[in-house]
Design a protein around this motif. Structure first.
Motif, PDB file in Angstrom:
ATOM      1  N   PRO A  64      14.363   1.727 -39.694  1.00 26.55           N
ATOM      2  CA  PRO A  64      13.258   1.057 -40.073  1.00 26.55           C
ATOM      3  C   PRO A  64      12.120   1.954 -40.690  1.00 26.55           C
ATOM      4  CG  PRO A  64      13.968   0.508 -37.902  1.00 26.55           C
ATOM      5  CD  PRO A  64      14.894   1.742 -38.249  1.00 26.55           C
ATOM      6  N   ALA A  65      11.492   1.348 -41.684  1.00 23.34           N
ATOM      7  CA  ALA A  65      10.438   2.138 -42.323  1.00 23.34           C
ATOM      8  C   ALA A  65       9.218   2.726 -41.466  1.00 23.34           C
ATOM      9  CB  ALA A  65       9.891   1.282 -43.531  1.00 23.34           C
ATOM     10  N   GLY A  66       9.258   1.938 -40.365  1.00 21.64           N
ATOM     11  CA  GLY A  66       8.099   2.378 -39.453  1.00 21.64           C
ATOM     12  C   GLY A  66       8.509   3.457 -38.695  1.00 21.64           C
ATOM     13  N   LEU A  67       9.793   3.689 -38.283  1.00 25.30           N
ATOM     14  CA  LEU A  67      10.576   4.812 -37.499  1.00 25.30           C
ATOM     15  C   LEU A  67       9.423   6.054 -37.614  1.00 25.30           C
ATOM     16  CD1 LEU A  67      13.741   5.353 -36.151  1.00 25.30           C
ATOM     17  CD2 LEU A  67      12.409   7.345 -37.334  1.00 25.30           C
ATOM     18  N   GLU A  68       8.983   6.531 -36.458  1.00 22.98           N
ATOM     19  CA  GLU A  68       8.138   7.950 -36.294  1.00 22.98           C
ATOM     20  C   GLU A  68       9.180   8.757 -35.466  1.00 22.98           C
ATOM     21  OE1 GLU A  68       5.489   8.684 -37.346  1.00 22.98           O
ATOM     22  OE2 GLU A  68       4.410   7.081 -38.171  1.00 22.98           O
ATOM     23  N   PRO A  69       9.571  10.021 -36.124  1.00 20.32           N
ATOM     24  CA  PRO A  69      10.592  10.762 -35.504  1.00 20.32           C
ATOM     25  C   PRO A  69       9.742  11.418 -34.466  1.00 20.32           C
ATOM     26  CG  PRO A  69      10.632  11.207 -38.053  1.00 20.32           C
ATOM     27  CD  PRO A  69       9.492   9.987 -37.641  1.00 20.32           C
ATOM     28  N   ALA A  70       8.426  11.289 -34.334  1.00 19.81           N
ATOM     29  CA  ALA A  70       7.769  12.092 -33.211  1.00 19.81           C
ATOM     30  C   ALA A  70       7.917  11.133 -32.109  1.00 19.81           C
ATOM     31  CB  ALA A  70       6.204  12.092 -33.629  1.00 19.81           C
ATOM     32  N   ASP A  71       8.251  10.185 -32.102  1.00 21.88           N
ATOM     33  CA  ASP A  71       8.570   9.073 -30.966  1.00 21.88           C
ATOM     34  C   ASP A  71       9.831   9.369 -30.133  1.00 21.88           C
ATOM     35  OD1 ASP A  71       6.252   7.623 -31.341  1.00 21.88           O
ATOM     36  OD2 ASP A  71       7.137   6.220 -32.674  1.00 21.88           O
ATOM     37  N   PHE A  72      10.578  10.209 -30.728  1.00 18.82           N
ATOM     38  CA  PHE A  72      12.015  10.923 -29.975  1.00 18.82           C
ATOM     39  C   PHE A  72      11.781  12.233 -29.645  1.00 18.82           C
ATOM     40  CE2 PHE A  72      12.631   7.362 -33.091  1.00 18.82           C
ATOM     41  CZ  PHE A  72      13.487   6.297 -32.276  1.00 18.82           C
ATOM     42  N   PRO A  73      10.875  12.491 -28.687  1.00 16.36           N
ATOM     43  CA  PRO A  73      10.790  13.792 -28.253  1.00 16.36           C
ATOM     44  C   PRO A  73      12.082  14.155 -27.472  1.00 16.36           C
ATOM     45  CG  PRO A  73       9.394  12.355 -26.794  1.00 16.36           C
ATOM     46  CD  PRO A  73      10.241  11.722 -28.013  1.00 16.36           C
ATOM     47  N   LEU A  74      12.473  15.736 -27.632  1.00 10.82           N
ATOM     48  CA  LEU A  74      13.345  16.397 -27.001  1.00 10.82           C
ATOM     49  C   LEU A  74      13.093  16.735 -25.670  1.00 10.82           C
ATOM     50  CD1 LEU A  74      14.593  18.461 -30.175  1.00 10.82           C
ATOM     51  CD2 LEU A  74      15.263  16.029 -29.433  1.00 10.82           C
ATOM     52  N   THR A  75      14.354  16.725 -24.742  1.00  7.83           N
ATOM     53  CA  THR A  75      14.170  17.122 -23.583  1.00  7.83           C
ATOM     54  C   THR A  75      14.563  18.507 -23.250  1.00  7.83           C
ATOM     55  OG1 THR A  75      16.511  16.809 -22.863  1.00  7.83           O
ATOM     56  CG2 THR A  75      14.808  14.942 -22.686  1.00  7.83           C
ATOM     57  N   GLY A  76      15.110  18.968 -24.112  1.00  9.92           N
ATOM     58  CA  GLY A  76      15.560  20.572 -24.498  1.00  9.92           C
ATOM     59  C   GLY A  76      16.930  20.756 -23.647  1.00  9.92           C
ATOM     60  N   GLU A  77      17.688  19.698 -23.234  1.00 12.04           N
ATOM     61  CA  GLU A  77      18.942  19.606 -22.893  1.00 12.04           C
ATOM     62  C   GLU A  77      19.929  19.577 -24.331  1.00 12.04           C
ATOM     63  OE1 GLU A  77      19.702  16.721 -20.224  1.00 12.04           O
ATOM     64  OE2 GLU A  77      17.905  17.157 -18.874  1.00 12.04           O
ATOM     65  N   GLU A  78      21.092  19.994 -23.920  1.00 12.39           N
ATOM     66  CA  GLU A  78      22.034  20.155 -25.228  1.00 12.39           C
ATOM     67  C   GLU A  78      22.505  18.872 -25.769  1.00 12.39           C
ATOM     68  OE1 GLU A  78      22.377  22.745 -27.166  1.00 12.39           O
ATOM     69  OE2 GLU A  78      20.776  23.645 -26.117  1.00 12.39           O
ATOM     70  N   SER A  79      22.616  17.846 -24.678  1.00 14.63           N
ATOM     71  CA  SER A  79      23.410  16.685 -25.067  1.00 14.63           C
ATOM     72  C   SER A  79      22.846  15.626 -24.649  1.00 14.63           C
ATOM     73  CB  SER A  79      24.888  16.682 -24.848  1.00 14.63           C
ATOM     74  OG  SER A  79      25.775  15.759 -25.171  1.00 14.63           O
ATOM     75  N   SER A  80      22.731  14.422 -25.072  1.00 12.47           N
ATOM     76  CA  SER A  80      22.592  12.971 -24.794  1.00 12.47           C
ATOM     77  C   SER A  80      23.597  12.475 -23.759  1.00 12.47           C
ATOM     78  CB  SER A  80      22.090  12.245 -25.862  1.00 12.47           C
ATOM     79  OG  SER A  80      23.097  11.922 -26.650  1.00 12.47           O
ATOM     80  N   GLY A  81      24.933  13.055 -24.114  1.00 11.20           N
ATOM     81  CA  GLY A  81      25.957  12.327 -23.278  1.00 11.20           C
ATOM     82  C   GLY A  81      26.669  11.174 -24.014  1.00 11.20           C
ATOM     83  N   ASP A  82      26.126  10.787 -25.033  1.00 10.98           N
ATOM     84  CA  ASP A  82      26.887   9.463 -25.513  1.00 10.98           C
ATOM     85  C   ASP A  82      27.760   9.988 -26.853  1.00 10.98           C
ATOM     86  OD1 ASP A  82      27.022   6.694 -27.003  1.00 10.98           O
ATOM     87  OD2 ASP A  82      26.097   6.264 -25.066  1.00 10.98           O
ATOM     88  N   LEU A  83      27.778   9.466 -27.862  1.00 10.14           N
ATOM     89  CA  LEU A  83      28.580   9.804 -29.032  1.00 10.14           C
ATOM     90  C   LEU A  83      28.328  11.036 -29.638  1.00 10.14           C
ATOM     91  CD1 LEU A  83      28.648   6.127 -30.865  1.00 10.14           C
ATOM     92  CD2 LEU A  83      30.526   7.382 -29.516  1.00 10.14           C
ATOM     93  N   PHE A  84      27.194  11.565 -29.600  1.00  9.50           N
ATOM     94  CA  PHE A  84      26.864  12.712 -30.413  1.00  9.50           C
ATOM     95  C   PHE A  84      26.279  13.849 -29.487  1.00  9.50           C
ATOM     96  CE2 PHE A  84      26.499   8.879 -33.181  1.00  9.50           C
ATOM     97  CZ  PHE A  84      27.108   9.145 -34.188  1.00  9.50           C
ATOM     98  N   PRO A  85      26.602  15.015 -29.893  1.00 11.98           N
ATOM     99  CA  PRO A  85      26.084  16.174 -29.086  1.00 11.98           C
ATOM    100  C   PRO A  85      24.761  16.723 -29.483  1.00 11.98           C
ATOM    101  CG  PRO A  85      27.718  17.031 -30.751  1.00 11.98           C
ATOM    102  CD  PRO A  85      27.656  15.443 -30.926  1.00 11.98           C
TER     103      PRO A  85
END
Length: 556
Positions: A125-146
């Motif tokens: 979406p045009a209004g997507l803000e990358p800052a709204d997806f802060p990282l936890t510091g862990e290496e993997s989200s555990g789903d499709l992508f590392p």
């Protein structure tokens, strides 16, 4: 004959199933995989390829294939059948795809021997803000992508992971250019299927159980797929079970798209309702994003490979990667009567090199072990026109969120992007998603074929090998689909079908880290393909032999 006791076969230190002392050194990397498997080694599963002098459809759900064949019998062409099949699949296997998904297709126009690509991938979406997806510091989200994990998995689940859908606009553009039957009529089978719902068989119960924990987080998804908002729907252990999934909430949406046309999902009241639902659940999708979306006609990426000519999608798919594979196979790969160890080692080397280039340059870093929720189907009509069409929600059950106003299960396309800044595929507003889909059209002498698969990064290796089986070894479509394959989709490990001959496994193990795996209905160690082939005026269709629902159905 002297009977050898079990204890005589085990060294004194061995306990339980610890047979490590007996593993052959040259197959050391394979041994643990064999020990882990509990599946029968004598079971044989085979599907007979469907053949017809008229048209046929090969799809991952038999009901959808039957409806596509009925459209062909009613005078429709390959594109007409594809529109009907696509919408039906969104109802009868909603965890795989649907109107809120995206994908890509390859078309073959028999009259002028021309291939054409259609891209209807997802977009941020045009209004997507990358800052709204802060990282936890862990290496993997555990789903499709590392990727590095995002706080609360906001890029993986929930409305925050929803991207702009493209499937319906893609279907609309294909129908507007090449369809022959009225759009409204082609959606009626999907509407009927939505009114009827579908039975919960063992396969449905298994898929729902695999996602139940996350489905329970969204009240609308839980109401559709779970009992009491938390327990997976299961079938009774009897042939008389009538447990069903209610899909009736999709009926008004499908009816509106049927009556108003494909842009109803992008420009009309339906679009406004969808955007409002996503916003209410915290996502960034807005009506303006839907209004701005346009699927794209593209010139096919076409290339010669020995005596064959192959056509794939050119951008933001695995099409360029499969072209790289065949460029490498063209050097030092000698066809024979049937594939032997040298051919499989050549496949492994070419796939590894092509994926290394893709990962470095395209920014697609999907985990090769990942589950997927894509579907693929192929159509060949009586005139020889073909379409290979792939559509997806990305993860199983997509965002695990249902839009209450539209009844649509939503995609989680935002997970296609790397949440870490500064990468080739990093999150950004209005950015198109890079997909693994790989629909392919092939020409070899008088033969024409269309192939594709579901299975995430497993898709391209499967399509490449199937195309090679048909082009290099002259296999029938049925034999090609039953021929054992390997999967090399990033990383050091080669996954090999454990039904390959010992000498093939040995040849692979000499150069690669190899794990042998069984082809099973679940989990899929390999991709799940579907394809059609035409030669001398006759069509053939085939689907993955281990797919419990997939089938090819001929026009009657």
């Amino acid at each position: 004959m002297t009977r050898i006791a079990r204890d005589d076969l085990l060294p004194p230190a061995a306990e339980g199933c610890n047979l490590a002392a007996f593993r052959p050194q040259r197959l050391d990397s394979l041994w643990s995989a064999f020990l882990m498997s509990s599946f029968s080694s004598s079971q044989t599963v085979r599907k007979t390829a469907t053949t017809s002098h008229k048209g046929l459809v090969a799809a991952q759900h038999r009901k959808a294939a039957e409806i596509g064949a009925e459209v062909l019998a009613a005078g429709g062409n390959a594109v007409d059948a594809a529109v009907a099949v696509s919408f039906v699949l969104g109802v009868v296997e909603p965890w795989m795809s649907g109107p809120a998904g995206g994908g890509a297709a390859m078309l073959w126009h028999a009259e002028d021997s021309r291939a054409e690509a259609l891209f209807y991938g997802l977009r941020a979406p045009a209004g997507l803000e990358p800052a709204d997806f802060p990282l936890t510091g862990e290496e993997s989200s555990g789903d499709l992508f590392p990727w590095k994990a995002v706080v609360a998995d906001r890029n993986v689940m929930g409305a925050t992971s929803v991207a702009v859908p493209g499937l319906v606009d893609g279907l609309g553009k294909a129908h507007a250019r090449y369809g022959s039957l009225p759009w409204r009529e082609l959606l009626q089978p999907a509407i009927a299927c939505a009114k009827e719902g579908f039975l919960v068989d063992w396969y449905v119960a298994l898929l729902i159980a695999s996602a139940a924990r996350n489905l329970a987080k969204d009240p609308d998804a839980a109401a559709r797929f779970l009992d009491d908002g938390q327990w997976p729907r299961v079938a009774n252990w009897t042939a008389l079970s009538d447990q069903r999934i209610d899909m009736s909430a999709m009926v008004p949406t499908l009816a509106e798209i049927a009556e108003q046309g494909p842009r109803a999902l992008y420009d009309g009241d339906l679009a406004a309702a969808l955007a409002k639902d996503v916003e209410a659940k915290g996502g960034s999708l807005r009506l303006a994003d839907l209004q701005a979306y346009q699927a794209e006609w593209q010139e096919a990426l076409s290339f010669d490979y020995r005596d064959a000519r192959l056509h794939v999608t050119p951008q933001l798919t695995a099409g360029p990667t499969i072209a790289e594979v065949f460029a490498r196979l063209a050097e030092g790969f000698t066809p024979a009567a049937s594939p032997v160890g040298a051919h499989y080692t050549a496949y492994a080397a070419a796939l590894k090199a092509a994926y290394a280039k893709r990962l470095a340059e395209d920014g697609d870093n999907e985990d090769p072990r990942a589950p997927t929720c894509t579907t693929h189907f192929c159509v060949a009509d009586k005139d020889g026109n073909m379409i290979a069409m792939t559509q997806t929600l990305l993860s199983a059950f997509g965002a695990r969120v249902v839009s209450p106003s539209t009844g649509l299960l939503l995609n989680n396309g935002i997970m296609w992007f790397d949440p870490e800044p500064g990468k080739p595929n990093s999150l950004a507003p209005a950015k198109r998603c890079l997909m693994n889909v790989c629909p392919l059209i092939g020409e070899v002498g008088e033969r024409r074929f269309a192939l594709g698969a579901s299975g995430g990064r497993k898709i391209m290796p499967a399509v490449a090998q199937l195309a090679s089986f048909l082009a290099d070894f002259g296999m029938s479509l049925e034999d090609a689909f039953h021929q054992p394959r390997i999967d090399v989709s990033g990383g050091a490990t080669v996954i090999a079908d454990d039904s390959l001959a010992p000498e093939v496994l040995s040849a692979l193990a000499a150069d690669h880290q190899v794990v042998a795996a069984r082809r099973t209905p679940y989990p899929y160690a390999f991709a799940c393909p579907a394809g059609v082939l035409r030669q001398a005026g006759e069509n053939w269709g085939a689907t993955e032999p281990l797919s419990p629902w997939g089938d090819a159905v001929a026009e009657t």
